[in-house]
Design a protein around this motif. Structure first.
Motif, PDB file in Angstrom:
ATOM      1  N   LYS A   1       6.384  -9.748   5.458  1.00  0.00           N
ATOM      2  CA  LYS A   1       6.201  -8.967   4.234  1.00  0.00           C
ATOM      3  C   LYS A   1       5.711  -7.561   4.604  1.00  0.00           C
TER       4      LYS A   1
ATOM      5  N   ILE B   1       4.074  -4.068   2.751  1.00  0.00           N
ATOM      6  CA  ILE B   1       3.497  -3.449   1.556  1.00  0.00           C
ATOM      7  C   ILE B   1       3.249  -1.975   1.845  1.00  0.00           C
TER       8      ILE B   1
ATOM      9  N   ASP C   1      14.358   1.330   0.983  1.00  0.00           N
ATOM     10  CA  ASP C   1      14.521   0.671  -0.319  1.00  0.00           C
ATOM     11  C   ASP C   1      15.999   0.486  -0.645  1.00  0.00           C
TER      12      ASP C   1
ATOM     13  N   GLY D   1      14.309  -4.751  -1.942  1.00  0.00           N
ATOM     14  CA  GLY D   1      13.342  -5.825  -2.134  1.00  0.00           C
ATOM     15  C   GLY D   1      12.507  -6.137  -0.919  1.00  0.00           C
TER      16      GLY D   1
ATOM     17  N   HIS E   1       7.277  -3.951  -0.813  1.00  0.00           N
ATOM     18  CA  HIS E   1       6.577  -3.906  -2.107  1.00  0.00           C
ATOM     19  C   HIS E   1       5.637  -2.707  -2.101  1.00  0.00           C
ATOM     20  N   ARG E   2       5.702  -1.915  -3.165  1.00  0.00           N
ATOM     21  CA  ARG E   2       4.909  -0.678  -3.203  1.00  0.00           C
ATOM     22  C   ARG E   2       3.706  -0.850  -4.134  1.00  0.00           C
TER      23      ARG E   2
ATOM     24  N   GLN F   1      -2.045  -5.454 -11.019  1.00  0.00           N
ATOM     25  CA  GLN F   1      -1.444  -4.991  -9.772  1.00  0.00           C
ATOM     26  C   GLN F   1      -1.696  -5.962  -8.623  1.00  0.00           C
TER      27      GLN F   1
ATOM     28  N   ARG G   1       0.601  -8.890  -8.976  1.00  0.00           N
ATOM     29  CA  ARG G   1       1.959  -8.538  -8.550  1.00  0.00           C
ATOM     30  C   ARG G   1       2.099  -8.614  -7.041  1.00  0.00           C
ATOM     31  N   VAL G   2       1.062  -8.184  -6.337  1.00  0.00           N
ATOM     32  CA  VAL G   2       1.098  -8.246  -4.878  1.00  0.00           C
ATOM     33  C   VAL G   2       1.244  -9.691  -4.406  1.00  0.00           C
TER      34      VAL G   2
ATOM     35  N   TYR H   1       4.644 -11.121  -4.904  1.00  0.00           N
ATOM     36  CA  TYR H   1       5.541 -10.671  -3.828  1.00  0.00           C
ATOM     37  C   TYR H   1       5.303 -11.465  -2.554  1.00  0.00           C
TER      38      TYR H   1
END
Length: 574
Positions: A433, A435, A480, A485, A488-489, A502, A505-506, A509
């Motif tokens: 992953k 970020i 991106d 996908g 993740h920002r 927020q 959401r992290v 992801y």
């Protein structure tokens, strides 16, 4: 038996410098062989090629001479060939297990290779025979810090500070350890004690400036201004004092004086800086041309399929330390901080192909050639196949596992410049992953300009900062597009405004269940070694937003360099 003189405790009243010097002399007495002594002298004078030639010729005749092998290991270490140095020192210890100097050097190299348990075993053996040795204890503290065992670091640092209460270097190291542990009241007291002993310690003023909780007194400002008038101060000293004065005047809302001092500090540091923003831009454009959708499509399924790594990327002062603190408050995630391990992963194939990949310079994980990193990437990727990228991913994981202190399944790697390595990350660890921590370009840029970042030369000019931000934002936008996908920002301002949403959401992801303690990240007592160590121990606050506003009259070069990136934030224009 070890030399009795080498094991003697420091004498009462003896300074740390004297005690350490004696310990080193006992560990490394003058070489008796004339050829080896000549090689050691050449190495001390920076004549590495001559030293290596002399030692090589000696080893041809006496390949089992431990002193010669130790000297060759020192040559390898200075050239950042740590694996070679490790092999040589392992032979030294095997040939002469009672010689403490060989074992000490072995422990140091093992630490540099992140083989912490092995290094710890060597140091424990040394300390078992010589527990009072200040040199061994100092190295043990360095190792424990690298291992993340900061409560133990404090034990060693505190003991040394009590033993040498007038030695400012010992005190500063102790204060640094207190800072990393979040013990800012004690940290400030130790820094102040060091200044009382040696008021000209410009590095201490700079360290205090990096503590957001500290406010300089008028007496501090007078002392720093007085030191600036001394012709004996070096450019480095002046830069540190100017940086501290920038913070001091900013806290007093004397923004003109604050900006003036920050700017002069950076100008002094630029004298020795080697940074070319145009080269960075060329690298970015080259990566965009090289890493295409078709490139990744042709390599689908390559790499090691572990999902353990969580990479946090972006620019400094973007909220990345806060983000890592939130993530490692989760029961399944361990925070490993800034690691630079991908440098080592990339270096391994470069070593393998160094005769084929034409480079001007290859050292310390940095590759510089006429066409930048892109040329090395192209040449390497043309030679490597899928199983080799899998091996690179497995090598990375092994190095990370050595650093972990827990059995948690996931870990963070917060080496921010890895945003330029997203292509490599996806090839070697496709299930990892990533970020992206992003902050408003004016807040991020201004914060970089006024911060102390050793080695981050992009932050010394407002124009360079702006162009660097543009390169970062555009390269991330490219990935991106070609790897939708994958990244993740997290927008800093949105995280501050609505942390619950927020953070959830992290974890969506990350495909991990949300845990309430992640909202109480400030209760996490893990040591933090960045300039944000104070902020991450407090609940979220809005004062970190729009800090650039009081300095707006001087930020024209930054705004100009940002161009449309500024107006479109957080998006990136085509």
């Amino acid at each position: 038996m070890a030399d009795a003189a080498a094991t003697r405790p420091c004498k009462t009243g003896e300074s740390a410098r004297d005690c350490f010097a004696v310990a080193r002399e006992r560990l490394f007495p003058p070489l008796q062989n004339r050829a080896l002594a000549q090689a050691a002298d050449a190495l001390a004078e920076g004549q590495t090629a001559l030293a290596e030639s002399l030692v090589s010729r000696f080893l041809e005749k006496k390949p089992r001479d431990a002193h010669a092998l130790n000297l060759m290991a020192d040559i390898a270490r200075r050239a950042n060939r740590f694996e070679n140095a490790e092999q040589l020192l392992s032979r030294c210890v095997a040939l002469s297990p009672e010689t403490q100097g060989f074992r000490y050097n072995y422990a140091v190299v093992l630490r540099r290779l992140h083989k912490y348990e092995e290094a710890n075993a060597q140091l424990d053996r040394l300390l078992g025979r010589d527990p009072a040795n200040a040199l061994f204890r100092g190295q043990k503290a360095e190792l424990l810090s690298a291992m993340g065992r900061h409560s133990e670091v404090l034990v060693y640092r505190r003991a040394l500070a009590e033993e040498f209460p007038r030695d400012t270097d010992i005190l500063v190291r102790y204060a640094n350890a207190l800072s990393g542990a979040g013990l800012h009241t004690e940290c400030i007291a130790v820094y102040r004690k060091a200044l009382e002993i040696e008021p000209s310690l410009e590095g201490v003023y700079s360290a205090l400036a990096s503590l957001k909780v500290y406010r300089f007194t008028p007496a501090d400002i007078d002392a720093m201004e007085k030191q600036l008038k001394s012709p004996a101060r070096s450019a480095q000293d002046r830069a540190a004092l100017r940086h501290a004065l920038g913070k001091a005047y900013g806290d007093m809302k004397r923004y003109d004086k604050s900006f003036e001092n920050y700017a002069k500090s950076n100008a002094l540091k630029r004298i020795q800086a080697d940074f070319d923003i145009e080269r960075v831009t060329a690298h970015r454009k080259g990566f965009e041309a090289f890493f295409t959708e078709n490139f990744f499509r042709e390599r689908t399924g390559w790499g090691c399929h572990s999902n353990a790594p969580i990479f946090i990327v972006g620019l400094p002062r973007s909220g990345s330390t806060l983000l890592e603190q939130i993530l490692c408050s989760h029961s399944a995630i361990e925070g490993l901080g800034e690691l630079h391990a991908l440098d080592t992963v990339l270096v391994r194939p470069l070593v393998r192909f160094r005769k084929e990949v034409q480079l001007e310079q290859f050292a310390n994980g940095a590759v510089v050639d006429k066409n930048g990193l892109l040329n090395a990437y192209k040449q390497i990727f043309d030679r490597l196949k899928g199983d080799e990228f899998r091996s690179m991913g497995e090598f990375y994981l092994q190095s990370m596992r050595r650093r972990q202190l827990t059995e948690r399944l996931f870990f963070t790697d917060k080496t921010l410049v890895n945003y330029a390595c997203i292509g490599l990350i996806h090839l070697i660890l496709p299930n990892s992953k990533i970020i992206d921590a992003r902050r408003h370009p004016l807040d991020c840029g201004w914060s970089c300009f006024k911060s102390q970042f050793p080695g981050n030369h992009f932050s010394l000019r407002l124009n360079d900062i702006g162009q660097d931000y543009v390169n970062y934002a555009r390269l991330m936008a490219h990935f991106d597009r070609v790897l939708p996908g994958k990244v993740h920002r997290v927008i800093y301002e949105e995280l501050i405004a609505d942390p619950d949403a927020q953070i959830r959401r992290v974890f969506d992801y990350l495909e991990l269940p949300f845990e309430e303690q992640c909202l109480r990240f400030y209760e996490n007592q893990r040591p933090v070694r960045t300039q944000s160590s104070g902020q991450v121990r407090m609940p979220l606050y809005r004062s970190g937003v729009a800090q650039w506003v009081p300095y707006e009259p001087w930020l024209g070069p930054l705004k100009s360099a940002l161009g449309p990136i500024l107006d479109c934030y957080p998006n990136v224009p085509e």
